[in-house]
Design a protein around this motif. Structure first.
Motif, PDB file in Angstrom:
ATOM      1  N   VAL A 270       1.121  -0.732   0.183  1.00 55.56           N
ATOM      2  CA  VAL A 270       0.135  -0.140   0.049  1.00 55.56           C
ATOM      3  C   VAL A 270       1.128   1.089  -0.401  1.00 55.56           C
ATOM      4  O   VAL A 270       2.111   1.139   0.254  1.00 55.56           O
ATOM      5  N   SER A 271       0.169   2.242  -0.392  1.00 60.89           N
ATOM      6  CA  SER A 271       1.005   3.509  -0.670  1.00 60.89           C
ATOM      7  C   SER A 271       0.463   4.626  -0.040  1.00 60.89           C
ATOM      8  O   SER A 271      -0.639   4.623   0.236  1.00 60.89           O
ATOM      9  N   PRO A 272       1.242   5.413   0.695  1.00 64.92           N
ATOM     10  CA  PRO A 272       0.276   6.308   1.168  1.00 64.92           C
ATOM     11  C   PRO A 272      -0.882   7.363   0.332  1.00 64.92           C
ATOM     12  O   PRO A 272      -2.006   7.555   1.217  1.00 64.92           O
ATOM     13  N   ILE A 372      -1.484   5.215  11.463  1.00 66.57           N
ATOM     14  CA  ILE A 372      -1.078   5.631  10.566  1.00 66.57           C
ATOM     15  C   ILE A 372      -1.633   7.090  10.405  1.00 66.57           C
ATOM     16  O   ILE A 372      -2.294   8.085  11.226  1.00 66.57           O
ATOM     17  N   LEU A 373      -0.402   7.815  10.062  1.00 69.84           N
ATOM     18  CA  LEU A 373      -0.302   9.880  10.173  1.00 69.84           C
ATOM     19  C   LEU A 373      -1.317  10.112   9.088  1.00 69.84           C
ATOM     20  O   LEU A 373      -1.822   9.557   8.352  1.00 69.84           O
ATOM     21  N   GLN A 374      -1.454  11.279   9.325  1.00 71.27           N
ATOM     22  CA  GLN A 374      -2.962  12.000   8.117  1.00 71.27           C
ATOM     23  C   GLN A 374      -1.576  11.384   6.560  1.00 71.27           C
ATOM     24  O   GLN A 374      -2.585  12.056   5.737  1.00 71.27           O
ATOM     25  N   CYS A 378       3.461   5.444   8.930  1.00 75.16           N
ATOM     26  CA  CYS A 378       3.751   5.438  10.562  1.00 75.16           C
ATOM     27  C   CYS A 378       4.257   6.072  10.628  1.00 75.16           C
ATOM     28  O   CYS A 378       4.363   6.239  11.514  1.00 75.16           O
ATOM     29  N   THR A 379       5.578   6.244   9.673  1.00 75.35           N
ATOM     30  CA  THR A 379       6.811   7.450  10.276  1.00 75.35           C
ATOM     31  C   THR A 379       6.393   8.732   9.386  1.00 75.35           C
ATOM     32  O   THR A 379       5.705   8.450   8.261  1.00 75.35           O
ATOM     33  N   VAL A 409       3.945  13.549  15.412  1.00 79.60           N
ATOM     34  CA  VAL A 409       4.029  12.154  14.990  1.00 79.60           C
ATOM     35  C   VAL A 409       2.436  11.192  15.818  1.00 79.60           C
ATOM     36  O   VAL A 409       1.329  12.713  16.551  1.00 79.60           O
ATOM     37  N   GLY A 410       2.119  10.648  15.371  1.00 78.32           N
ATOM     38  CA  GLY A 410       1.360  10.297  15.955  1.00 78.32           C
ATOM     39  C   GLY A 410       1.353   9.266  17.567  1.00 78.32           C
ATOM     40  O   GLY A 410       1.954   9.045  18.195  1.00 78.32           O
TER      41      GLY A 410
END
Length: 538
Positions: A270-272, A372-374, A378-379, A409-410
């Protein structure tokens, strides 16, 4: 006499034509009316029925029926094979496994038959429990897990869980996976997806990276061979890089199949961008991986990519475990490595949490999958720092300013569920006990209200997560798709580019007279200035 002869000839011709009409064969039954009437009259002469005029229709029907019965065959056509029979034939191969190698565990002939059956069942049960609790086998015992889900009132049913277990066993043997488990089942409008979660092996990560490098080389060769085309000067924002295999949203690999016994299909990474768009759309799955996803904003990929993005979102939000079962990874060489900071391992000193505590407070449950960030990762990745020039002073100044800002960061790993925020005025989780009558043997069950269909149970030192649903997040009372942005102006509106109406003849003459008057006035002023200059010189 001649007239009578002519009339007789005409009557003979009409009779011949009428007989030819009666002997014309039908295109449906290949019979003709002349033969049919002949057979009907012969049947009347042979049987002498009473009131023949009243039963002439029945006699005609019997004659036709007799004609067709002679040509009918007693053999029946073979029934067509149904889809259920084809599926059953494929699932039959799941039960035709090799014979057991541990023949020494079978009881001897002189043992009591009842005791022998009991010994076999006890041995098999011990094997199942050891595989499930000690995690020595790459595949946990889905039958035991299905038993627990049955107590919790969740799952796929006993028969389907058994078929899924055999299908997972076939997947592990064919793909040589290190660890595999049943992730859940995502429903679709035409067919559903059974999802299996597996871990990436070191060799598989290297092989996947080599394949991606080869694909990039092939694309570069194709671009070089093609004729150069004019390219636009527009430079879009740089795309966020995908997380490497085995980390972040691509930490695990997922396989799907429509029914146990059908071939497993590996989902792509999967891609962002896919995760970002998946958060903005709501689409039901059809059950066809190659089906295009038509949505706004447009989704890059087909249903397989959309399915992978939804699995990543569901895993990040609903994969929970009792507090203390996992601990932060400490056996890494580099403590500052992101992979070391964002990974957990099983805590061997975990003693378990009682069912009463698990069913009473959300503080006893934690998230063990990265948030999972915006950005869809995840990073966090700072594109400004990545694309900037190190030698540029302005870039260095901007980097210093960015360093002063707090990094977005989450929530960290192993965050308690009590810290989850409420949405739509409903709690994010619901706790309950599987049974209040036999509390000493009950399970603690937790359900996600934001992702309907996500459940987890815990009993003693064991727990498990599963998802059975449509793959859609709870959107409140109703969902309204986002409104498209207003169309961009093609050019700025102004008098310089606005088209004016053509003037009339009178307007053109008046304008010309005005210009001539202005020209004459300017010439007179110039003459007066010249005379003044001459007087000054004198």
């Amino acid at each position: 006499m001649d007239a009578e002869r002519d009339d007789s000839e005409q009557s003979l011709q009409s009779a011949a034509s009428f007989k030819a009409l009666m002997m014309t064969s039908s295109t449906q039954s290949n019979m003709n009316l002349y033969d049919h009437l002949t057979q009907v009259l012969m049947k009347v002469m042979d049987e002498h029925p009473h009131n023949a005029v009243d039963v002439i229709e029945d006699i005609s029907h019997d004659v036709k029926q007799t004609f067709f019965e002679e040509k009918q065959s007693t053999l029946r056509d073979l029934p067509q094979t149904t889809a259920a029979e084809l599926l059953a034939e494929k699932q039959r191969l799941l039960f035709a496994g090799p014979e057991e190698d541990d023949q020494e565990e079978k009881p001897k002939a002189d043992v009591c038959p009842v005791f022998a059956v009991s010994l076999i069942r006890t041995t098999v049960t011990c094997k199942w429990l050891s595989n499930h609790y000690n995690m020595e086998s790459p595949l946990p015992n889905v039958s035991v897990i299905g038993f627990y889900w049955e107590q919790a009132g969740v799952g796929l049913g006993r028969e389907e869980m058994l078929r899924v277990f055999l299908a997972l066993k076939q997947l592990v043997e064919s793909q040589k996976l290190l660890r595999c488990r049943l992730w859940g089942k995502i429903l679709g409008t035409e067919s559903s997806y059974i999802v299996a979660e597996a871990e990436y092996g070191e060799g598989e990560v290297e092989r996947s990276s080599e394949e991606s490098a080869e694909e990039e080389e092939r694309e570069a060769e194709i671009e070089e061979d093609e004729d150069p085309l004019p390219r636009s000067t527009y430079e879009p924002l740089p795309a966020l890089p995908e997380e490497t295999l085995g980390t972040g949203a691509n930490k695990c690999v997922y396989y799907v199949c429509k029914e146990p016994g059908l071939p497993w299909v590996k989902l792509p990474s999967v891609s962002p961008a896919q995760i970002t768009v998946a958060r903005q759309i709501r689409k039901f799955f059809t059950g066809r991986l190659d089906n295009p996803v038509v949505s706004y904003p447009p989704f890059t990929g087909n249903e397989a990519n959309y399915l992978r993005a939804q699995i990543a979102r569901i895993s990040a939000g609903t994969q929970v475990s009792p507090e203390g079962f996992y601990k932060p990874a400490e056996d890494k060489d580099d403590e500052e490595d992101e992979e070391a900071l964002n990974s957990v391992e099983v805590n061997p000193d975990f003693e378990g949490i009682s069912v009463a505590e698990l069913a009473e407070s959300l503080s006893t449950w934690v998230h063990h999958v990265q948030h999972i960030l915006q950005q869809g990762r995840c990073t966090l990745v700072d594109l400004a720092k990545k694309t900037g020039d190190d030698s540029n002073e302005e870039g260095e100044a901007e980097e210093k300013e960015d360093d002063d800002e707090p990094e977005q960061v989450g929530p960290p790993l192993l965050t308690r569920l009590s810290e989850d925020a409420e949405k739509f005025n409903i709690p994010p989780w619901t706790l309950r006990v599987s049974s209040t009558l036999t509390f000493q043997h009950a399970l603690a069950v937790i359900r996600s209200n934001l992702w309907p269909g996500a459940y987890a149970y815990s009993c003693g030192k064991t727990f498990e997560n599963i998802y059975v649903g449509w793959g859609l997040k709870y959107a409140g009372e109703g969902y309204s798709p986002p409104v498209p942005p207003p169309p961009q102006n093609e050019y700025p509106s102004g008098p310089e580019i606005t088209e004016a109406l053509d003037p009339s003849l009178e307007e053109e003459l008046a304008l010309q007279e005005t210009l001539e008057e202005e020209r004459d006035a300017e010439e007179e002023l110039e003459d007066i200035d010249d005379e003044d200059d001459e007087e000054d010189d004198d």
